[in-house]
Write a protein that holds these residues in place. Sequence first.
Motif, short mmCIF file in Angstrom:
data_model
loop_
_atom_site.label_atom_id
_atom_site.label_comp_id
_atom_site.label_asym_id
_atom_site.label_seq_id
_atom_site.Cartn_x
_atom_site.Cartn_y
_atom_site.Cartn_z
N GLU A 1 0.71 -1.08 0.08
CA GLU A 1 -0.03 -0.26 -0.01
C GLU A 1 1.05 1.26 -0.09
O GLU A 1 0.66 2.09 -0.78
CB GLU A 1 -0.81 -0.11 1.09
CG GLU A 1 -1.93 -1.32 1.23
CD GLU A 1 -2.84 -1.35 0.20
OE1 GLU A 1 -3.20 -0.37 -0.68
OE2 GLU A 1 -3.31 -2.51 -0.11
N TYR B 1 0.36 3.53 -3.55
CA TYR B 1 -0.64 4.36 -3.23
C TYR B 1 -0.08 5.99 -2.51
O TYR B 1 -0.52 6.85 -2.82
CB TYR B 1 -1.86 4.07 -2.46
CG TYR B 1 -2.65 3.00 -3.24
CD1 TYR B 1 -3.27 3.38 -4.52
CD2 TYR B 1 -2.88 1.66 -2.94
CE1 TYR B 1 -4.13 2.55 -5.29
CE2 TYR B 1 -3.21 0.82 -3.67
CZ TYR B 1 -3.80 1.23 -4.84
OH TYR B 1 -4.81 0.01 -5.52
N TRP C 1 2.37 10.03 -3.79
CA TRP C 1 2.16 11.42 -3.45
C TRP C 1 2.87 12.07 -2.19
O TRP C 1 3.09 13.24 -2.65
CB TRP C 1 0.58 11.13 -2.78
CG TRP C 1 -0.08 12.29 -2.82
CD1 TRP C 1 -0.18 13.12 -1.69
CD2 TRP C 1 -1.08 13.09 -3.86
NE1 TRP C 1 -1.28 14.26 -1.88
CE2 TRP C 1 -1.52 14.17 -3.07
CE3 TRP C 1 -1.12 12.91 -4.91
CZ2 TRP C 1 -2.09 15.27 -3.70
CZ3 TRP C 1 -2.30 13.71 -5.71
CH2 TRP C 1 -2.71 15.04 -5.02
N TRP D 1 -5.12 14.08 -1.51
CA TRP D 1 -4.80 12.67 -1.73
C TRP D 1 -5.80 11.63 -1.63
O TRP D 1 -5.79 10.94 -2.61
CB TRP D 1 -3.61 12.25 -0.76
CG TRP D 1 -3.26 10.72 -0.69
CD1 TRP D 1 -2.52 10.08 -1.73
CD2 TRP D 1 -3.65 9.86 0.12
NE1 TRP D 1 -2.62 8.81 -1.31
CE2 TRP D 1 -3.13 8.56 -0.14
CE3 TRP D 1 -4.20 10.06 1.57
CZ2 TRP D 1 -3.28 7.30 0.70
CZ3 TRP D 1 -4.39 8.88 2.35
CH2 TRP D 1 -3.96 7.43 1.81
N HIS E 1 -7.74 12.39 -4.80
CA HIS E 1 -7.02 11.94 -6.08
C HIS E 1 -7.23 10.31 -6.19
O HIS E 1 -7.39 9.80 -7.16
CB HIS E 1 -5.42 12.20 -5.59
CG HIS E 1 -4.62 11.47 -6.83
ND1 HIS E 1 -4.69 11.71 -8.11
CD2 HIS E 1 -3.81 10.31 -6.53
CE1 HIS E 1 -3.71 10.90 -8.37
NE2 HIS E 1 -3.43 10.17 -7.67
N LEU E 2 -7.17 9.76 -5.12
CA LEU E 2 -7.41 8.14 -5.09
C LEU E 2 -8.85 8.03 -5.41
O LEU E 2 -9.34 6.76 -6.07
CB LEU E 2 -7.31 7.50 -3.62
CG LEU E 2 -5.71 7.55 -3.18
CD1 LEU E 2 -5.59 6.77 -1.75
CD2 LEU E 2 -4.80 6.90 -4.01
N GLU F 1 -9.15 8.30 -9.18
CA GLU F 1 -8.52 7.33 -9.89
C GLU F 1 -9.22 5.71 -9.82
O GLU F 1 -8.58 4.88 -10.28
CB GLU F 1 -7.01 7.16 -9.36
CG GLU F 1 -6.20 8.40 -9.49
CD GLU F 1 -5.73 8.40 -11.02
OE1 GLU F 1 -5.61 7.30 -11.80
OE2 GLU F 1 -5.72 9.58 -11.62
N VAL G 1 -10.05 4.10 -6.93
CA VAL G 1 -9.48 3.22 -6.03
C VAL G 1 -10.98 2.84 -5.25
O VAL G 1 -11.57 3.78 -4.91
CB VAL G 1 -8.23 3.75 -5.28
CG1 VAL G 1 -7.90 2.81 -4.18
CG2 VAL G 1 -7.10 4.33 -6.30
N ILE H 1 -8.96 2.65 0.18
CA ILE H 1 -8.56 4.06 0.49
C ILE H 1 -8.68 4.25 2.09
O ILE H 1 -7.66 4.79 2.83
CB ILE H 1 -9.70 5.01 0.04
CG1 ILE H 1 -9.48 5.19 -1.40
CG2 ILE H 1 -9.32 6.50 0.65
CD1 ILE H 1 -10.45 6.23 -2.34
N CYS I 1 -5.44 2.38 3.33
CA CYS I 1 -4.36 3.36 3.22
C CYS I 1 -4.25 4.53 4.23
O CYS I 1 -3.33 4.64 4.59
CB CYS I 1 -4.49 3.82 1.78
SG CYS I 1 -3.95 2.69 0.31
#
Length: 452
Positions: free
Chosen positions: A90, A94, A98, A115, A118-119, A122, A124, A129, A132
Amino acid sequence: MGFTRVRTNKAGKERYTALYRDQRGKVRSAGTFSGYDQAEKAWQRAEAKQELGRTADPRKGRQRFRVYVEDVWFPNHVIELRTRENYDYEITRYIMPWFGGMRMIDILPIDVREWVTHLSNECVNPPTIRYCMTVLSAIFTTALNDQVIVLHPCKGVKTPPVPKKKRTILTPEQYEVFHETLPNSRMQLLVDVDIETGLRWGEVTELRAKDFDLATRTITVSRVVIELAPKHRPQDGRFHVKHYPKDKEHRSVRVSAQTAKRIAAHIEAESLGDEDLLFSLRPEERARPRRLRVLTDPESLGFIEPENRYRHGTLSGYSAAKCRCQSCKDVYADYRARRRAAGKDSPRRPRTVNTDGHIPRSWFRDHVWKPTLKAAKLRLHARPNDLRHAHASWLLAGGADLQKVKERLGHASITTTEKYLHTLPDEDDETLDAFDKIRNRSRNTEVSRATG
């Protein structure tokens, strides 16, 4: 105070070793150099780095996120090997792209929110998430305790909601069909032991003959085996045995008299010693079958851009045009396999499953579980771990005590066990019966008036 030591190598040249003392007074080396000035600067940098990690120095916050995680946090963070493997993936996939180049003190909650956004953009998935975020929060919590930062950037930052999905629970009827379709009696016994005890996969595949007591019909769970990627494997290879289960407490699970007799018969038939695995992968099962490739007619695939000279799915397309599409790779692999079979190239050794005797989860899933589900024509998405879920659900549906089920499954919290209450598909039948009873009350009244 550091110092430089001069020595002469075999060629007669002078070499300079930079030395310094750590916090315990032990002399450590900061490297060997060809010049005196280089060595002096090396031990000075080592001492400065050492002091940076010990004193409340503002410079600690100016170090990069990547440096702190890779040099300080990850090597010294005490976590399980499997968790370390997951964390590493991870972080690399991910988190590091960043935050890697940012200074620790410059990372603020707004950066973490960006961030997360952004995930999400994308695509995810929310569970990833959230996981992470757990890893990132652990990093900053340690940094806060180490006085690297003065503000926890993850505090107050929310992640996308993760919906709670309904568990897939095998019904007794579905299990009977599945059980009868299993390829052999050994796999039937493995599945029976798993669903009757509710053991985790790493627990049931690490069971040894000494863990079974026929007199009391109990199985002692005192170890668990985990599979690790090559990067995180210790010296004992792909499988690592931990001498404690997930909840770090040994427990005993009793089985039925019928299952106990079958286990005893299996131990006797296989001539298993006390240290032998109760269920292991046999030598004839370790060979990997050759992959069957369906080659597509190149005439139907078209030309490779931009040359327009070679077609997809041809040897020239792979070698000359350097195309790596699946059709080109398949035809080249088939060509190499036919040459090796004809003895023209150095033949490879037959590929085998990398195991020390333990049954790999992937092998069981691909060679036993999925083919059996397909042959049994059970239209449901189930995993081997769902046998454990079915065990808990059946016990609670049958009226077993909640605390006893918790201890049997090895749950750390009874809240986890409560999730299996009312999970069988027919659990709502009593509710529907009560609804129908009230709904049909007016009809029953009219019928009684008409007959009265």
